[in-house]
Design a protein around this motif. Sequence first.
Motif, PDB file in Angstrom:
ATOM      1  N   PRO A 217       0.787  -1.296  -0.117  1.00 23.65           N
ATOM      2  CA  PRO A 217      -0.008  -0.098   0.094  1.00 23.65           C
ATOM      3  C   PRO A 217       0.850   1.180   0.096  1.00 23.65           C
ATOM      4  O   PRO A 217       2.022   1.344   0.494  1.00 23.65           O
ATOM      5  N   ILE A 218       0.242   2.284  -0.731  1.00 19.24           N
ATOM      6  CA  ILE A 218       1.239   3.707  -0.516  1.00 19.24           C
ATOM      7  C   ILE A 218       0.250   4.524   0.100  1.00 19.24           C
ATOM      8  O   ILE A 218      -0.984   4.514   0.136  1.00 19.24           O
ATOM      9  N   GLN A 219       0.803   5.704   0.608  1.00 22.89           N
ATOM     10  CA  GLN A 219       0.283   6.778   1.104  1.00 22.89           C
ATOM     11  C   GLN A 219       0.434   8.159   0.516  1.00 22.89           C
ATOM     12  O   GLN A 219       1.346   8.250  -0.559  1.00 22.89           O
ATOM     13  N   ALA A 220      -0.242   9.033   0.544  1.00 25.43           N
ATOM     14  CA  ALA A 220      -0.022  10.303   0.194  1.00 25.43           C
ATOM     15  C   ALA A 220       1.127  10.966   0.415  1.00 25.43           C
ATOM     16  O   ALA A 220       1.562  10.672   1.771  1.00 25.43           O
ATOM     17  N   GLY A 221       1.829  11.295  -0.471  1.00 28.24           N
ATOM     18  CA  GLY A 221       3.275  12.088  -0.116  1.00 28.24           C
ATOM     19  C   GLY A 221       4.360  10.820  -0.215  1.00 28.24           C
ATOM     20  O   GLY A 221       5.490  11.322  -0.180  1.00 28.24           O
TER      21      GLY A 221
END
Length: 178
Positions: A164-168
């Motif tokens: 999973p990735i996150q904003a930024g």
Amino acid sequence: MKYLAQLCFSFIALLLLMQPMLASAEIQNYRLGAGDTIVIKVYGEDPLTLETQITNSGTINYPFLGSLTLIGLTIKEVEQIVYRGLKGDYFVEPNVFVGMVEYRPFYIHGEVKQPGGYPYQPGMTVNQAVALAGGFTERASQEKIAISREGSKVESERGTINSPIQAGDTITIEQRFF
């Protein structure tokens, strides 16, 4: 064997049904950062509607309340800050809504066809980020993926195509060894 197949099918169906709930939980736990755009509304008070981007210092200016530091807060926490700030002095019982307009981008570079910054959506994985960037180049390694988290003290962490990735975040797709 038939029982095992039914059990597997039931498990997959349960996971598919839970996916929107997991995304909803992720949105509720999302921490605001510089570059996020939010909207604040107070029911029946149109002059207090504000759509604004959080500055690099993590603040916004809101009518009556002045400068508010929002970096690291959730949407619900911002609603409570605005509610408490307006209640009493300005309103008896303000009905405050805060929503996301646009998340800050994530960045992907290395062995992708179109490196750059892209709009983040909750629940994104590295695979989806690569798809937005036009796919892998011929030299891309699908095993050598680094993810740098915004604000993390760790330089970067190893990722997989399903991470999973996150904003930024900044995703680096490295070259494979021939």
